[in-house]
Design an enzyme around this catalytic site. Sequence first.
Site, mmCIF file in Angstrom:
data_model
loop_
_atom_site.group_PDB
_atom_site.id
_atom_site.type_symbol
_atom_site.label_atom_id
_atom_site.label_comp_id
_atom_site.label_asym_id
_atom_site.label_seq_id
_atom_site.Cartn_x
_atom_site.Cartn_y
_atom_site.Cartn_z
ATOM 1 N N CYS A 33 -3.269 -6.932 -3.725
ATOM 2 C CA CYS A 33 -2.757 -6.580 -2.955
ATOM 3 C C CYS A 33 -3.803 -7.419 -1.854
ATOM 4 O O CYS A 33 -5.000 -7.961 -1.750
ATOM 5 C CB CYS A 33 -4.010 -5.031 -3.169
ATOM 6 S SG CYS A 33 -3.196 -3.525 -3.647
ATOM 7 N N CYS A 82 -7.114 1.199 -9.054
ATOM 8 C CA CYS A 82 -6.603 1.044 -8.719
ATOM 9 C C CYS A 82 -5.909 1.692 -8.320
ATOM 10 O O CYS A 82 -5.335 3.044 -8.440
ATOM 11 C CB CYS A 82 -5.119 0.056 -10.069
ATOM 12 S SG CYS A 82 -3.766 -0.112 -9.234
ATOM 13 N N CYS A 100 14.394 -7.411 -2.856
ATOM 14 C CA CYS A 100 12.855 -7.273 -3.044
ATOM 15 C C CYS A 100 12.550 -8.751 -2.756
ATOM 16 O O CYS A 100 11.140 -8.876 -2.175
ATOM 17 C CB CYS A 100 12.487 -7.275 -4.482
ATOM 18 S SG CYS A 100 13.279 -9.131 -5.303
ATOM 19 N N CYS A 151 -10.555 0.207 -1.909
ATOM 20 C CA CYS A 151 -10.377 -0.736 -2.714
ATOM 21 C C CYS A 151 -12.107 -1.810 -3.219
ATOM 22 O O CYS A 151 -12.020 -2.545 -2.265
ATOM 23 C CB CYS A 151 -9.059 -2.093 -3.589
ATOM 24 S SG CYS A 151 -9.224 -1.257 -4.715
#
Length: 411
Positions: A72, A146, A367, A63
């Site tokens: 990220c 993205c 999560c 990226c």
Amino acid sequence: MNDTIQIDHLGIKADGIGRDSIGTTVYVPFTLPGERVRVARDGARGQLQEVLQASAERREAPCPHYGACGGCDLQHVSDTFYRDFKRDTVVEAFRRVGLEPNVEPLVGCAPATRRRAVFSATRAGPRVLLGFHAALSQRIVALQRCLVVLPEIEAALPMLRRIAERVVPRKGEARLTVTSSGTGLDIAIEGGAPANERLRRDLVTEALGSGLARLSLGGEILVEAGKPMILAGDIPIALPPGAFVQAVASAEAEMARHALDHFGGLKAVADLFCGVGTFSFRLARRHATHAVESDAAALSVLQAATRSASGLKPLTVERRDLFRRPVTAKELGRFDGVLFDPPRAGAEAQCRQLAESTVRRVAAVSCNPLTLARDARILVDGGYELLSVTPIDQFLWSHHVEAVALFARRG
């Protein structure tokens, strides 16, 4: 101050952790164990300046925003290192509470599969920046690409910037929650400038010209060309504005598969923290299901979808704040199985009731490995056997990891 640091290991948030020449611990993002790096020091934090000795696990990040964007933090690692890191994060969380379950290999996800993203926007002089925050910062990195979101969301970035230019207040930020649905993009704006007729008109024109399914501002629906729909299993659900959905559809399906397999042969189950019915409808294909959630809008769409669905076992709903008023052990007596999928804070109060109940099988979706491990400790101490834990990836190239833990009552 510049310094040279030898990186020893990665922390739970993927920061490289090492020591300087006098033994002080330093945290350096975007580094790997075994590397020698030159950093700009700010106390215990180090900003990577140069990799002097690279790990064999290092790779080129794909990226263009990597290293600036905080979305990220693990694009610079090999696939093997990445999978092992996420699995080890789960293993370590359980080890901290004295549990050593069977932790399966990470179930991965592909790039360009994330269907929901929350972008931030703010003013920087005459410019409006739209993107994600830099790590540990209020600064917003303006995105041109993205690689984790679905192609239709990435293609919408110019349109999202145009919307942001209209709604960002003079001070502060606006948040744009973008969800890709079966009928198009759903955009929910929060924290924007106060609405007036001109702003509404401009936003409606942009939404119609861009073919959005829906655009809402501060909870007010401005345009709804078609209700944003997703599938919960095979049941279509009309989403409320900005509704929470699992970020990656394939990850959601994998979580559901684990729970359904675990509940085989059970008659009645409860789905706690059920949201819009992500798992409820899948469960109701096989079991009488009671769905519990505190959010009224989510329950409303769940009930509407239930009325139009066919072939389901009995599916009932209840509005209830499970943090303040968990389903009691006595109430749980009518269920053979329980699935819970709470926010990051976990389900401590509910697990204390489960630990006192007669529920035969439990599936926990989380999560947050730390709160999942804490809750698992409560269940194990209450007479459950922890059969397995499966890490599931849906936040690609970040340190975040989902997990499904399966329990069966001993005896």
